[in-house]
Design a protein around this motif. Structure first.
Motif, mmCIF file in Angstrom:
data_model
loop_
_atom_site.group_PDB
_atom_site.id
_atom_site.type_symbol
_atom_site.label_atom_id
_atom_site.label_comp_id
_atom_site.label_asym_id
_atom_site.label_seq_id
_atom_site.Cartn_x
_atom_site.Cartn_y
_atom_site.Cartn_z
ATOM 1 N N ASN A 117 -11.551 0.803 -0.199
ATOM 2 C CA ASN A 117 -11.529 2.189 -0.690
ATOM 3 C C ASN A 117 -10.137 2.809 -0.626
ATOM 4 O O ASN A 117 -9.990 4.000 -0.915
ATOM 5 N N GLY A 118 -9.142 2.029 -0.251
ATOM 6 C CA GLY A 118 -7.778 2.526 -0.255
ATOM 7 C C GLY A 118 -7.381 3.334 0.953
ATOM 8 O O GLY A 118 -6.245 3.821 1.029
ATOM 9 N N ARG A 119 -8.259 3.477 1.912
ATOM 10 C CA ARG A 119 -7.960 4.343 3.058
ATOM 11 C C ARG A 119 -7.191 3.628 4.163
ATOM 12 O O ARG A 119 -6.601 4.276 5.032
ATOM 13 N N ASN A 120 -7.241 2.312 4.148
ATOM 14 C CA ASN A 120 -6.527 1.544 5.166
ATOM 15 C C ASN A 120 -5.573 0.567 4.491
ATOM 16 O O ASN A 120 -5.967 -0.203 3.618
ATOM 17 N N VAL A 121 -4.327 0.625 4.925
ATOM 18 C CA VAL A 121 -3.303 -0.241 4.364
ATOM 19 C C VAL A 121 -2.476 -0.801 5.506
ATOM 20 O O VAL A 121 -2.210 -0.102 6.497
ATOM 21 N N TYR A 122 -2.081 -2.045 5.359
ATOM 22 C CA TYR A 122 -1.264 -2.684 6.392
ATOM 23 C C TYR A 122 -0.135 -3.446 5.706
ATOM 24 O O TYR A 122 -0.360 -4.110 4.693
ATOM 25 N N ALA A 142 3.602 -5.845 6.028
ATOM 26 C CA ALA A 142 4.494 -6.690 6.804
ATOM 27 C C ALA A 142 5.661 -5.845 7.307
ATOM 28 O O ALA A 142 6.078 -4.880 6.655
ATOM 29 N N ASP A 143 6.186 -6.218 8.454
ATOM 30 C CA ASP A 143 7.308 -5.467 9.026
ATOM 31 C C ASP A 143 8.503 -5.418 8.076
ATOM 32 O O ASP A 143 9.231 -4.418 8.029
ATOM 33 N N SER A 144 8.675 -6.479 7.315
ATOM 34 C CA SER A 144 9.851 -6.590 6.448
ATOM 35 C C SER A 144 9.840 -5.583 5.302
ATOM 36 O O SER A 144 10.897 -5.300 4.711
ATOM 37 N N VAL A 145 8.668 -5.030 4.985
ATOM 38 C CA VAL A 145 8.574 -4.093 3.850
ATOM 39 C C VAL A 145 8.062 -2.726 4.276
ATOM 40 O O VAL A 145 8.064 -1.785 3.464
ATOM 41 N N ASN A 146 7.609 -2.602 5.489
ATOM 42 C CA ASN A 146 7.036 -1.338 5.963
ATOM 43 C C ASN A 146 8.058 -0.212 5.839
ATOM 44 O O ASN A 146 9.207 -0.344 6.266
ATOM 45 N N GLY A 147 7.627 0.861 5.212
ATOM 46 C CA GLY A 147 8.516 1.997 4.992
ATOM 47 C C GLY A 147 9.219 1.956 3.660
ATOM 48 O O GLY A 147 9.777 2.976 3.215
ATOM 49 N N ARG A 148 9.212 0.816 2.998
ATOM 50 C CA ARG A 148 9.850 0.683 1.681
ATOM 51 C C ARG A 148 8.833 0.456 0.568
ATOM 52 O O ARG A 148 9.048 0.884 -0.564
ATOM 53 N N PHE A 149 7.747 -0.246 0.895
ATOM 54 C CA PHE A 149 6.732 -0.594 -0.090
ATOM 55 C C PHE A 149 5.474 0.229 0.163
ATOM 56 O O PHE A 149 5.145 0.525 1.316
ATOM 57 N N THR A 150 4.760 0.526 -0.917
ATOM 58 C CA THR A 150 3.499 1.263 -0.816
ATOM 59 C C THR A 150 2.466 0.628 -1.729
ATOM 60 O O THR A 150 2.738 0.394 -2.906
ATOM 61 N N ILE A 151 1.303 0.361 -1.160
ATOM 62 C CA ILE A 151 0.188 -0.193 -1.935
ATOM 63 C C ILE A 151 -0.826 0.918 -2.180
ATOM 64 O O ILE A 151 -1.150 1.687 -1.273
ATOM 65 N N SER A 152 -1.325 0.949 -3.396
ATOM 66 C CA SER A 152 -2.389 1.894 -3.747
ATOM 67 C C SER A 152 -3.356 1.201 -4.693
ATOM 68 O O SER A 152 -3.057 0.136 -5.240
#
Length: 126
Positions: free
Chosen positions: A54-59, A61-71
């Motif tokens: 449902n898009g409410r939980n996203v996880y 990788a450390d290498s992309v966290n803060g730069r990439f966004t999944i929706s």
């Protein structure tokens, strides 16, 4: 059965952005967690991120966290990967994949995913 088709890859300069899309067929798409993976030449397939049904939980990788966004948009059977502040290390073929399990676990290992797209190339120049 789910068929996945990625799009949006291309060539971008370091520091730039790209938005990848993954279009899914099949009425059960909204039940699946969707993952993004990437594979650079000579390297193993690498987990990028995953979004639950449902898009409410996203996880990420450390290498992309803060730069990439999944929706995701279940009404349109699509998942997106927004990539910002790209570096040459992000160069790879990017794949979306579907996890048929409905246990709400966000999996990071590629072998848990049953359905895969054909991949889209992302190249980041320095």
């Amino acid at each position: 059965q789910v068929q996945l088709v990625e799009s949006g890859g291309g060539l971008v300069q370091a520091g730039g952005s790209l938005r990848l899309s993954c279009a899914a067929s099949g009425r059960t798409f909204s039940n699946y967690a969707m993952g993004w993976f990437r594979q650079a030449p000579g390297k193993e397939r690498e987990f990028v991120g995953v979004i639950n049904w449902n898009g409410r939980n996203v996880y990420y990788a450390d290498s992309v966290n803060g730069r990439f966004t999944i929706s995701r948009d279940n009404a349109k059977n699509t998942v997106h990967l927004e990539m910002n502040s790209l570096t040459p290390e992000d160069t790879a073929v990017y794949y979306c994949a579907a996890d048929r399990r409905t246990d709400s676990i966000l999996r990071t290992r590629w072998y848990y995913y049953e359905y895969w797209g054909q991949g889209t190339q992302v190249t980041v120049s320095s």
